[in-house]
Structures are given as C-alpha cells and as structure tokens.
Design a protein around this motif. Structure first.
Motif, PDB file in Angstrom:
ATOM      1  N   PHE A  18       2.326   7.149   1.363  1.00  0.00           N
ATOM      2  CA  PHE A  18       1.707   8.390   1.825  1.00  0.00           C
ATOM      3  C   PHE A  18       0.235   8.200   2.196  1.00  0.00           C
ATOM      4  CE2 PHE A  18       4.816  10.043  -1.459  1.00  0.00           C
ATOM      5  CZ  PHE A  18       5.773  10.426  -0.528  1.00  0.00           C
ATOM      6  N   VAL A  19      -0.182   8.984   3.187  1.00  0.00           N
ATOM      7  CA  VAL A  19      -1.587   8.987   3.592  1.00  0.00           C
ATOM      8  C   VAL A  19      -2.091  10.432   3.492  1.00  0.00           C
ATOM      9  CG1 VAL A  19      -3.213   8.325   5.398  1.00  0.00           C
ATOM     10  CG2 VAL A  19      -0.946   7.242   5.311  1.00  0.00           C
ATOM     11  N   PRO A  20      -3.075  10.684   2.632  1.00  0.00           N
ATOM     12  CA  PRO A  20      -3.616  12.050   2.560  1.00  0.00           C
ATOM     13  C   PRO A  20      -4.141  12.454   3.941  1.00  0.00           C
ATOM     14  CG  PRO A  20      -4.443  10.721   0.740  1.00  0.00           C
ATOM     15  CD  PRO A  20      -3.744   9.787   1.668  1.00  0.00           C
TER      16      PRO A  20
ATOM     17  N   ASN B 198      -9.180   2.542   4.006  1.00  0.00           N
ATOM     18  CA  ASN B 198      -9.812   3.289   2.918  1.00  0.00           C
ATOM     19  C   ASN B 198      -9.858   2.431   1.647  1.00  0.00           C
ATOM     20  OD1 ASN B 198     -10.813   5.890   1.792  1.00  0.00           O
ATOM     21  ND2 ASN B 198      -8.994   5.641   0.510  1.00  0.00           N
ATOM     22  N   THR B 199      -8.852   1.571   1.472  1.00  0.00           N
ATOM     23  CA  THR B 199      -8.813   0.659   0.323  1.00  0.00           C
ATOM     24  C   THR B 199      -9.783  -0.508   0.517  1.00  0.00           C
ATOM     25  OG1 THR B 199      -6.468   1.191   0.091  1.00  0.00           O
ATOM     26  CG2 THR B 199      -7.272  -0.724  -1.130  1.00  0.00           C
TER      27      THR B 199
ATOM     28  N   PHE C  60       0.849  -1.197   0.000  1.00  0.00           N
ATOM     29  CA  PHE C  60       0.000   0.000   0.000  1.00  0.00           C
ATOM     30  C   PHE C  60       0.883   1.245   0.000  1.00  0.00           C
ATOM     31  CE2 PHE C  60      -2.400  -3.494   1.686  1.00  0.00           C
ATOM     32  CZ  PHE C  60      -3.663  -3.331   1.144  1.00  0.00           C
ATOM     33  N   PRO C  61       0.315   2.401  -0.396  1.00  0.00           N
ATOM     34  CA  PRO C  61       1.154   3.601  -0.561  1.00  0.00           C
ATOM     35  C   PRO C  61       1.860   4.071   0.710  1.00  0.00           C
ATOM     36  CG  PRO C  61      -0.902   3.889  -1.733  1.00  0.00           C
ATOM     37  CD  PRO C  61      -1.052   2.632  -0.913  1.00  0.00           C
TER      38      PRO C  61
ATOM     39  N   LEU D 156      -7.572  11.395   5.134  1.00  0.00           N
ATOM     40  CA  LEU D 156      -7.737   9.991   5.529  1.00  0.00           C
ATOM     41  C   LEU D 156      -7.067   9.748   6.869  1.00  0.00           C
ATOM     42  CD1 LEU D 156      -7.085   7.948   2.256  1.00  0.00           C
ATOM     43  CD2 LEU D 156      -9.253   8.730   3.201  1.00  0.00           C
TER      44      LEU D 156
ATOM     45  N   ILE E 276      -4.768   4.256   5.334  1.00  0.00           N
ATOM     46  CA  ILE E 276      -4.750   4.060   3.880  1.00  0.00           C
ATOM     47  C   ILE E 276      -5.305   2.678   3.521  1.00  0.00           C
ATOM     48  CG2 ILE E 276      -2.334   3.235   3.743  1.00  0.00           C
ATOM     49  CD1 ILE E 276      -3.798   5.614   1.195  1.00  0.00           C
TER      50      ILE E 276
END
Lengths: 492, 492
Positions: free
Chosen positions: A69-71, A131-132, A66-67, A74, A128
């Motif tokens: 970064f976390v916006p 959210n996915t 998974f990325p 989120l 993250i």
C-alpha cells in the motif's frame, strides 16, 4: 483433449485467448481483470524469474520487499507519476467488515472502520520506496542503492487480456539510487541491456533497444529505455522498460546526500521492470496453430517420454527403458517427465504435450524394445525421427540447443523481414494495413506529429532505436526536417 | 556502528525490536503496520523460500498464483472463515483518483469510481481458490490438486511488531483437494511434518507437533495441526499450521466430483502455511545480546573475510590470500564474502558481522601471512582460534556443520528444560510467573476451562501434542477427568 485451436490466420486474437486457456497457462478469475496463473504457466514464469534474478544479482542487485500500500499523500508527492497512475488505482478505504443487519449471515463494510487516509494499492512502487530511501541515504557512502523487488501490482485497466493487460500482474521492479547523473544513466542502460540479453538468449525473442518519445515515457521519468519485440501478427510488444528518473523522486521526497566535499545534493534514480506480460510475448513469438512452442530454456519439461503398450508386461518393459533414459538425461541437467498416466491414451498425451509446447517427445513401444530405438518428435518443426537408444543422450542435448537457436533465428528472420522503411505517409498507411510490423520512418521530433499519426493510424512510435540510422531526412507526415528514422507500429 | 543493543535480560521485547532494525533485517514503513523487509532480512527469507519450495515440490506440489482480491460475496461464502477474518480486512471500494478541486496538485478518491462490489484484500486465499477449483474439478481423475502459492496477504492487526505480527506479510499457502477424508488428513499431517523437518533441520528450531483445540483452530478448519516453538523468553510461537478443512469449502463453493462409481461427492480439502513470522522465530531462538546468531543454512554469508592492513602493499598481500580462500570455500559450496570496503575499519566490520550473525569470520593480517595462518572467529560461541591456512577449507566445512548442530542442540536443551509438568493450578500460575516456557498439564477438554485459564493467566493451549502422554488424570483447573496432558504457554 478439447477440439482444435482456432488458427492464427482465422483470428489471431481468438487463437491467443484459446491457447492461453487450453495450454493451461492462465484463466480469468472471479475478480474483474485479474487472472489465475495455473501451475503450467506459473512454472514457465518461475524459470523466467530464476534467470532474471540471477542476472540481477550478478550485476550487484539485492532483493528486498516494500509495502503493498501507498498512503495517498505519498502517492501524490511526485506529480507526474501520480497523474499518470491516478486513473487506474485500486483504493483501500476501510479496514473491517461487520455482520450485515439486512442480510443474515452476510457481511458489509463497517462504516466506522474508515481509514483516516486512503491507501493506494501500488501500481508501481517509486513513491513508497523513495519515501523509505530518504531515511537510508545520508552520505555518498550510502550510495549506490541497488535494489530489486518481486511483487504484485495493480492497475485498474478497463480492457484486460490474459498476461498482456491484467488488473493485477506479477513483476519485478528495480529501484536504484546514485550519486551522479552519469552513474544513474549507465544503470538504466545496463538494465535495459540485461533485459535484451534475457529476451534474446533465454526467451529466444529478438528485441530492439531504444528510447521512448516524451509522450510514451513512464510517468515521472526523464528517459525511458525499452526493449520492443514483434509479434507474429505484426504488432509490437513492449517487453521491458528501464527508466532514468533524474532527480524527480529525490526532489519529491527530499532525498539528499552529502557528497565527498560535504555538500548536500539530490540523489539520482532509476527504476526498471518486466512483468508476466513476457508470457504473452513468449506465446506470440513462437507458438503455432497446434499450440504452444517453448524454447527449451523455458520449458518446465524439456522432454517428455510417452510409453506405448498394450499389456502390463509391455508397460513394465517399456518403463524400464524409460527409467534408464530419465536417469541419463537428468544427469545432463535436462528436465524430463515420464508420462505414465494410465488415465490417458498415447494419442491424447501426444496432443496435450504438443498443445503445451514440450520441445521434445520420446515415444517408446514394444517394437523399439526389439530394435533398441525410440521415436523422437520435435515440437518446433513437428518432425519425427527414429533414434538409436545408444545415441539418445547426445542427440537430445544437441537438439535442445538447436531448437533454442532455431527458434531465435526464425523469430529474428521474421522480425527483420517485417521492418519496412517508408518515405511517404501513403506508404506508411499501406504498410500498416498489410500488418507488416515495424515501420522505419523519419519523424520531425514533435509531440503534435506523433499524436496526429497515432490518431490517423493507431500506430505509435515504439522507440527511437539506440542504433538509430543517422541521416537527415524529412518527416513522413509533416515534411519537416528529421535527424533519423524511428520505429512505428501498432502495439499491444 | 551505533551503540550496543539492549540486553535480553533488561528488556526482551526492546532487545528484539532493536535487533531487527540494527541488524538490517526490517523496519517500519509509512503504512501503519506494514514493514519494509531490508535486503539482509530478505536474503534470509529467500533461503527459507528456496528450501521450502524444494520440499513442497519433492512432495508433489506445484506453484500457481491466484488474485490478490476476493469479491465480498465469495469472501462471505464460508461463514466461519468469513467471520474469523471479517474484523481485520482491508477493503477496496474505489478504482480511481481524480484531481482534488480543493487542493491544487493533490488527488482525491473519485466518488464516481465506486466498485459495484467491494473487494477484500486476501487475508488468506481459501475463498478465491475454492471458487476456482469448482471449475477445475469434475471427476476423480482431476484429483488430487496439490497447489502452493507464494504471496502477500493482509490482516489489519491493531498491534503490530516487525515479522511477528504485521498488517501485510509474505507467506506461502498450500491448497489441496482430495477424493477422501483419509487422503486429505494424510496430506495435512504430511505438510505439518514437512514444516517440522524444515524448522528443525534447516532453521535449527526444535518444534512440537500437535493439534489445536477447537477455539484455536483456523476459521473454517475441522482440525489444525501446528508446530510450536519456544522462544528464549519462555513464550511460545506458532511457527506453522496445516489445516484439515473437511468438506467445508467444497460445500460453501459447491465443489463436487464424480467418483469411480460415477457418484457425485464433495471434495475434501487442506490448506497450510508459514510466513515471514518465521523470521521472528529464528531471531528469538538463537540470537544473543551481541546480535543475530544465524544457523549456517540460513546465513546469506556463511563466512566473511576481513583484511587487516596498514599499507597498500599489505592490503595487496592479504587480498591475494583472501582470494585464494574465496575460491577454495566457494568450490565447496560455502557462501563467503570478502569485506574489502575501505570506508570501514576492521573493528567496525567485526561489530557489524557479529550483529548480523555471520557464522564464521576470518581475519587475515600481515602476521598471518608470515605464519601461514588466519584467525577464525565463531559467532555462536564468540570464540577465536588461529588456524593453519592449509587446514582451512576442511576446518570451515566441519565448523559450519558443527555450528548448525550446536545451535539446534542448544535450543533443544533449552526447550526441553522449559517444559514443566504441573498438577495443580497454583503450580501452573507459579511456573507462568517465572516465565519458564511450556506447561504440560491435564485439561478436561472443554472450551469453558480453556477460556477461564486464558482469562486468569493469559496462557493458552498451544497444542495437544501428537505424541501426547496418554494417561488418565484430572484437569488442573476444574478437577474433572482428563485423558492426557496438553501444552499451555503464553504465546506470541
């Protein structure tokens, strides 16, 4: 080799810091709080990874990625989790550098390249990932999701120490999704058990399984299971945690599934992780004033062969025997290195392998060739024996097993002899002063008492052991009723 | 299963995007340009990692880990490298969030927590690594350093596509240090060769080894070796690069060593990498309108067994045979999955395994039980045969080898039939329009001509092949003298 290590008795903390660097495990980098894991240290970490990865797969988990970064939007969705990590987040705000008009040849942040929304470098990935998962989960048929990720994470710690507390560290984080509370709870316990088995059988580190008190829980968890180990200096080290997250993340990210009756329900979650911190636990459980001591299961080289020679002819003769040994040992799955460097004398090689914790060292010289023997040195006990070449393979195989067991037994004896039951707060403070490890004491179950004890002694409740000694008692601090003893200690 | 894939003929780009998502390889995330690599995709990447890691270790390399962040002052030290990556850097400027006074329960960047020096999220690690190597290298005895790192990197690309171009991607980056130019050059060629061997023998992707022109070189390299592959749509894909960095980083970071004569010299360097982009190459080399086609060496499951049954009794009988097959195949080191899910019908399972590229599918039904047979379906040719159970293990073993070879051969034939020699610029443009792959053409060796051709046709020089066809000629564009043909193509 550089001069001797500081002894543990003299200054345990200094001994640790020196050992990490001198044994070529890791070093500080140009980035505040971030370490460089050197090849020898990384080879040990790779062995841990391989074994854990196998255990995760055997228990039905798959890896994914998974990325980084976390916006921010989120990140802040699960409030407790956000609050828990907000104070130590690295934040990306821009995505471009440009030539600095004031400093020819240098760069500056391009003020035009500001992100619309800041990105948090993951301190942990629940946000993250959940959210996915929202898009992956519609029905009970999509559950369970049993995923693990090997990744780097960043927590902007103010006081850092190699492996134990670094701004960036490597870890694995499991993130699972379940239909029921019971199933999620079983998963959280199972993975804590996997960690305990790994620590004991593979790292030869005895651990106590328990649950954390509310104040020591992972931010966003309803229950945190942990494995707690005891270091040689009497301080505890949390070696792994497994969290039952309830429906907290499912609610924050609106992750529902249709159950078999077609009714919408929130999903139940767990997460669990161990990190390069385990390297610190490894070092502080087994090593001594001569350097690292490695259990054979984690040693990049389980055996090293050092040739002793004065002439090219002697070297050739010794090498021939050494190469035979290499073949025999490798056939048994033993990792062995022939240290034939001509830039170092045997004494320097001995010192290096001792410092780096190679479990067994074989020396072969001209006299051995005449006698059909070799000299075998054991790192954990620092003892040497002369062994007939014909017996060597079996001897080595058995010794490696014995060393692994001995290290565990020694650590277990140490740990067990450093759990002290106390029944008064004076006793409590007295034991702490003598650095004698875990304190088993009655506690009234309140946050206030826990905080107060921490404030007065710096000791925290490491865990409420899963095998808690039941039995009524009175809190060692408040005198109020208690249902059983919990474990206190100062901790890393 | 969801409805059929767009065909390649209809829209190659759409086919690719759909396939990546439908075959469960990866998907876009909430972070612009960053992907989620799903378990099935990640399992393929893990197989690539394991094989590459073995090849790196066999050629004397060790793994290590360096920080995610590069302080700006280090980042800008090697000017060409800095200039090359400055336009696509994620930059950390702050290290803390705080409660947002304007939005209860929400967070904002704490303006007080501004870093003194900005940190660049590594787009590549030469800077941080060479700053570290300075302390590791004093004498020729410290060389060579042969290190690899498995890591994530970030390049803020504006147009992203799953696997092919993502803001964050996973890769390995080798960074080596040497006493002499010749040794570094040998290393750079060796690793390019390792990549070529890996691509061809393991991924079944034929590649052309070559060097990049000056304008296509890695920023900071004196020479870039590469492996170039050809995708089914006639576009080239750079699948791996290996750079001879000269003394550029040694000079930028002041890394010198005392040679055997005691004289101080700058160290020579290489770096080399492949990334999750290889997943894109894999997909666009072998897959078809039915979905993914995987070479057996990369398939998470090389064989899948689907039971056909109507009753519990039939299921029990079929399962017994299936389990025998599992044991036999696994004993041969073949990865095989028994797809006994009761939530899906056989037709849906067939479709899924076809979409996900499982090389061989075994179906067993009641009739097979009577006849002592099974049905074997081959993914690459979409052919089915009935095979006697007694022959099965050998048949499967041989077929897996055959599929691996067939896929390579097919891709090689395609590639070789899509290299066109042209002798005029009209021919050049004509071939490009027909999407027929590599164009082998004379070039005058100048930057200007290369730029002009790119501007007019979007084709770039993919490489000057190591096995360049020598022979004088005239540049296809300028008419000036040329020393040999180079390969042009439009590229991913």
């Amino acid at each position: 080799m550089s001069k001797k290590l500081t002894s543990r008795a003299e200054d345990y903390s200094k001994w640790y810091n020196e050992l990490v660097v001198k044994a070529d495990l890791a070093e500080n980098s140009a980035v505040r709080g971030c370490m460089v894991i050197k090849p020898y240290g990384y080879a040990i970490w790779e062995k841990m990874q391989a074994e854990l990865d196998k255990m995760f797969k055997e228990t039905g988990h798959q890896n994914a990625y998974f990325p980084l970064f976390v916006p921010k939007s989120l990140f802040e969705a699960e409030e407790k989790n956000a609050e828990g990590f907000a104070k130590e987040c690295a934040i990306v705000t821009h995505y471009r550098l440009q030539a600095d008009p004031d400093r020819p040849g240098k760069l500056r942040v391009d003020p035009e390249a500001k992100l619309e929304e800041e990105l948090i470098v993951r301190p942990t990935s629940e946000a993250i990932i959940w959210n996915t998962y929202r898009n992956w989960i519609q029905s009970y048929r999509d559950l369970p999701i049993l995923i693990n990720q090997w990744a780097n994470v960043v927590r902007w710690e103010m006081r850092t120490r190699l492996f134990l507390r670094t701004a960036e560290f490597l870890w694995q984080e499991g993130h699972t999704a379940h239909q029921t509370k019971a199933e999620a709870m079983t998963e959280a316990r199972l993975m804590n058990n996997v960690y305990a088995t790994f620590a004991e059988n593979f790292m030869a580190i005895p651990v106590i399984q328990g649950v954390k008190t509310e104040s020591e829980r992972f931010a966003g968890a309803d229950e945190t299971f942990c494995i707690e180990a005891l270091m040689q200096d009497g301080k505890a080290l949390q070696a792994g945690t497994s969290h039952f997250l309830g429906q907290n993340f499912a609610k924050a990210f609106d992750v529902k599934f249709a159950n078999k009756e077609g009714k919408q329900e929130y999903v139940w979650a767990t997460s669990w992780g161990v990190s390069t911190r385990l390297m610190g636990a490894l070092i502080m459980t087994h090593s001594d004033d001569h350097g690292l001591v490695l259990p054979p299961s984690l040693a990049p080289n389980q055996v090293v062969i050092v040739p002793i020679y004065k002439s090219d002819e002697e070297f050739a003769a010794v090498s021939e025997v050494a190469k035979g040994i290499l073949i025999d040992l490798r056939a048994k799955g033993i990792t062995v290195k022939f240290d034939d460097r001509d830039t170092q004398r045997p004494g320097a090689k001995f010192a290096q392998h001792e410092l780096q914790g190679v479990p067994l060292r074989i020396a072969i010289g001209p006299k051995d060739l005449q006698n059909g023997t070799i000299e075998l040195a054991r790192r954990d006990t620092l003892t040497k024996t002369v062994v007939a070449l014909t017996d060597l393979t079996n001897t080595v195989e058995n010794l490696l097993k014995e060393i692994q067991e001995t290290l565990f037994k020694k650590a277990l004896d140490f740990r067990d002899s450093h759990i002290t039951e106390v029944n008064s707060f004076d006793e409590f403070k007295d034991v702490l002063e003598k650095k004698t490890g875990f304190i088993s004491a009655h506690w009234d179950g309140t946050n206030e008492t826990e905080e107060k004890i921490k404030e007065l002694t710096k000791a925290t409740i490491r865990c409420i052991p899963l095998e808690m000694k039941e039995g009524e008692g009175v809190c060692v601090y408040s005198g109020k009723p208690s249902k059983g003893r919990v474990l206190f200690a100062k901790a890393y």
